[in-house]
Scaffold this motif. Structure first.
Motif, PDB file in Angstrom:
ATOM      1  N   PRO A   1       0.824  -1.218   0.000  1.00 53.35           N
ATOM      2  CA  PRO A   1       0.000   0.000   0.000  1.00 53.35           C
ATOM      3  C   PRO A   1       0.856   1.266   0.000  1.00 53.35           C
ATOM      4  O   PRO A   1       1.783   1.395   0.793  1.00 53.35           O
ATOM      5  CB  PRO A   1      -0.807  -0.124   1.298  1.00 53.35           C
TER       6      PRO A   1
ATOM      7  N   SER B   1      -4.257   5.845  -0.124  1.00 51.35           N
ATOM      8  CA  SER B   1      -5.699   5.607  -0.217  1.00 51.35           C
ATOM      9  C   SER B   1      -6.392   6.954  -0.058  1.00 51.35           C
ATOM     10  O   SER B   1      -6.042   7.753   0.820  1.00 51.35           O
ATOM     11  CB  SER B   1      -6.161   4.637   0.877  1.00 51.35           C
TER      12      SER B   1
ATOM     13  N   THR C   1     -10.452   8.761  -0.323  1.00 53.68           N
ATOM     14  CA  THR C   1     -11.892   8.548  -0.471  1.00 53.68           C
ATOM     15  C   THR C   1     -12.588   9.875  -0.713  1.00 53.68           C
ATOM     16  O   THR C   1     -12.310  10.873  -0.027  1.00 53.68           O
ATOM     17  CB  THR C   1     -12.478   7.874   0.779  1.00 53.68           C
TER      18      THR C   1
ATOM     19  N   ALA D   1      -4.937  10.638  -4.608  1.00 52.51           N
ATOM     20  CA  ALA D   1      -4.311   9.351  -4.283  1.00 52.51           C
ATOM     21  C   ALA D   1      -2.905   9.281  -4.863  1.00 52.51           C
ATOM     22  O   ALA D   1      -1.971   8.764  -4.227  1.00 52.51           O
ATOM     23  CB  ALA D   1      -5.167   8.202  -4.805  1.00 52.51           C
TER      24      ALA D   1
ATOM     25  N   THR E   1      -9.796   0.762  -7.555  1.00 49.15           N
ATOM     26  CA  THR E   1     -10.877   1.671  -7.172  1.00 49.15           C
ATOM     27  C   THR E   1     -12.083   0.877  -6.703  1.00 49.15           C
ATOM     28  O   THR E   1     -12.280  -0.278  -7.106  1.00 49.15           O
ATOM     29  CB  THR E   1     -11.304   2.565  -8.354  1.00 49.15           C
TER      30      THR E   1
ATOM     31  N   THR F   1     -13.391   5.215  -3.469  1.00 47.62           N
ATOM     32  CA  THR F   1     -12.038   5.109  -2.910  1.00 47.62           C
ATOM     33  C   THR F   1     -11.049   4.710  -3.992  1.00 47.62           C
ATOM     34  O   THR F   1     -11.317   3.819  -4.798  1.00 47.62           O
ATOM     35  CB  THR F   1     -11.993   4.082  -1.767  1.00 47.62           C
TER      36      THR F   1
ATOM     37  N   LYS G   1      -7.092   3.426  -4.364  1.00 49.88           N
ATOM     38  CA  LYS G   1      -5.923   2.914  -3.644  1.00 49.88           C
ATOM     39  C   LYS G   1      -4.800   2.659  -4.645  1.00 49.88           C
ATOM     40  O   LYS G   1      -5.045   2.153  -5.737  1.00 49.88           O
ATOM     41  CB  LYS G   1      -6.257   1.623  -2.901  1.00 49.88           C
TER      42      LYS G   1
END
Length: 411
Positions: free
Chosen positions: A182, A185, A187, A263, A311, A319, A321
Motif C-alpha cells: 500500500p 488511499s 476517499t 491518491a 478503485t 475510494t 488505492k
C-alpha cells in the motif's frame, strides 16, 4: 583463451572420470566401424548409429572432410579434442563430427522443453491478486554433451542419460507481492449528487480501476476513461463551464479524477493537473483535477517499480488505492489559501416567473444561488519520515473565481 581452454579441459577430464566410473553402459571398442550411442531421456530412449553421411554437392563434401563427419572414430575423437582445446563447448565439438546425432537430440529437446510461466497480476472487484509462476524445464545440454563426448572418447559409444534442469521464470509471485504494498488511499464523498452524477463518478472510477503503470511511464486520465459521451456510458449532470454550473454529459467525472489525483499525490507520484474556474466543494482549493476535452490529468510513475491502481465505490463514497514498492516517505498534500475575494450579491427581477408564482407578492425575495468566495491558493506536498518533516515542495498555484449570490425578486 589459453586459460579458458585449460578450464574446459579440466572440466572435460572431470566429467570423463565420472563417466568412466559408471555413467556409460554397454561399451564398444574405439575401433568400431559404426559406433552406437543410446540416449535415455524423459519417457523415451533414442539409439544412434554413426553411419556415413552421403554428400549432396561439392560444398557438403568439403564440410564432411573438414569436420571428419565420415572419418573413423579415432579421427573424430581427435578433432573433437582439438575443438574443445580451442574453447568450443561440448555440444559444438560433438556437432562438428556427429551432426545427425545433434539434430535428432535437438528434436528431443524440443519435445521435453516446457517454457516457464511468469507470475501475473489479475484485477477483479476492486482488488489485485497474483497468479503464481510455474517453473519450466529443459534438457541439461551441458551435462548431456559432456557425457556424449566422454562416451565416444573413452568407450567408443555406449549409453548416456539426459537429465532435465529447471527453467526459472523471470517474474515470481514474491517479486510481484513485494511491489504491491500500500502506498496511498483516498476517499471522496458524493452523497449530495444526483443519481446521474453519482453514476458518472462511479463509471469513471471503474474505468480507472485495474490500471497498471510501469516505472517511468506516464498515463493520461482522458485516454483511459475516454470521452464523456452517452455512447461511452455517461449521463447528463451539472458541470462547471466558465465559472458557472450548467448541464452537460459527464458531470461528476472531475470528482473521480480529483480522487485519483489526490491518491497519486499521496503515493508520491508526479502529477500534472489543472484547476476548475471555481473551487469545487468536494476538495480543498488547489487539490482538484479538472477534466475536459482540453484539460487532462497526467500521472507519472517516478518510483523504480510498477504501481497498481484499484478503485471501489461503497454507497456514495469512492475510494482510490495505489500499490507499489514500499514508500520511503509519508506524503501529505496541503492546501494553503493565500487570498480570499468575498462574493457579491446580485438581485434579479424574476420577470419570467422562473422562481415565483404569478400571484406572488411584489418585492418578495428568494435565494437562488448562495454564492461562493473566490480564492487564491498554493498547494504543497509534505514528506515525512518517522514523523519528521523532511521536505516541503510547492506543486501548484491556483486562482478561483467568485460565484455571486443571486437573489430573485418577484415583480
Amino acid at each position: 583463451m589459453k586459460k579458458y581452454s585449460r578450464s574446459l579441459y579440466i572440466i572435460a577430464v572431470f566429467v570423463c572420470l565420472l563417466f568412466a566410473m559408471g555413467a556409460a553402459k554397454a561399451p564398444q571398442t574405439v575401433d568400431s566401424a559404426y559406433p552406437t550411442l543410446a540416449v535415455e531421456y524423459e519417457n523415451g530412449r533414442y539409439v544412434y548409429t554413426d553411419t556415413p553421411v552421403a554428400p549432396s554437392d561439392f560444398t557438403v563434401i568439403e564440410q564432411i572432410s573438414a569436420r571428419k563427419i565420415n572419418a573413423p572414430l579415432p579421427e573424430k575423437i581427435a578433432y573433437m579434442d582439438e575443438c574443445v582445446a580451442r574453447g568450443a563447448d561440448y555440444k559444438t565439438a560433438v556437432k562438428q563430427c556427429f551432426p545427425v546425432l545433434v539434430r535428432e537430440l535437438d528434436k528431443i529437446s524440443e519435445r521435453v522443453f516446457v517454457a516457464p510461466t511468469d507470475a501475473k497480476t489479475a484485477y477483479n472487484n476492486g482488488k489485485f491478486t497474483v497468479a503464481p509462476e510455474k517453473i519450466g524445464k529443459k534438457i541439461d545440454e551441458t551435462k548431456l554433451y559432456a557425457s556424449i563426448y566422454c562416451a565416444f572418447k573413452f568407450s567408443g559409444g555406449g549409453e548416456v542419460k539426459a537429465y532435465n534442469t529447471d527453467i526459472q521464470p523471470v517474474i515470481t509471485s514474491a517479486m510481484l507481492k513485494a511491489e504491491m504494498l500500500p502506498r496511498s488511499s483516498y476517499t471522496t464523498d458524493f452523497a449530495g449528487s444526483s443519481a446521474e452524477r453519482a453514476h458518472n463518478v462511479t463509471l469513471a472510477l471503474s474505468k480507472i480501476g485495474g490500471l497498471i503503470i510501469p516505472a517511468g511511464e506516464t498515463v493520461s486520465f482522458n485516454s483511459i476513461v475516454g470521452e464523456r459521451t452517452e455512447s461511452n456510458g455517461f449521463k447528463k449532470a451539472k458541470i462547471i463551464v466558465d465559472g458557472k454550473y450548467t448541464d452537460g454529459v459527464g458531470g461528476g467525472v472531475c470528482q473521480a479524477s480529483t480522487a485519483v489525483y489526490n491518491a497519486a499525490l499521496i503515493a508520491g507520484l508526479s502529477c500534472q493537473a489543472n484547476a476548475h474556474s471555481i473551487c469545487p466543494s468536494y476538495c480543498p482549493a488547489g487539490l482538484d483535477a479538472m477534466i475536459s476535452s482540453v484539460s487532462d490529468l497526467l500521472i507519472t510513475n517516478t518510483t523504480t517499480h510498477t504501481v497498481y491502481i484499484a478503485t471501489s465505490v461503497n454507497g456514495r463514497k469512492g475510494t482510490v488505492k495505489i500499490f507499489g514498492e514500499k514508500p520511503d516517505y509519508t506524503v501529505v498534500p496541503e492546501s494553503v489559501v493565500v487570498d480570499t475575494v468575498k462574493f457579491q450579491t446580485e438581485e434579479q427581477t424574476d420577470s419570467e416567473y422562473k422562481y415565483f408564482e404569478r400571484d406572488a407578492i411584489s418585492g418578495s425575495r428568494m435565494l437562488v444561488s448562495p454564492g461562493k468566495d473566490g480564492v487564491s491558493s498554493e498547494t504543497y506536498v509534505n514528506m515525512f519520515k518517522d514523523g519528521v518533516l523532511i521536505k516541503r515542495v510547492k506543486v501548484r498555484e491556483n486562482t478561483y473565481r467568485c460565484i455571486p449570490q443571486v437573489i430573485a425578486v418577484a415583480p
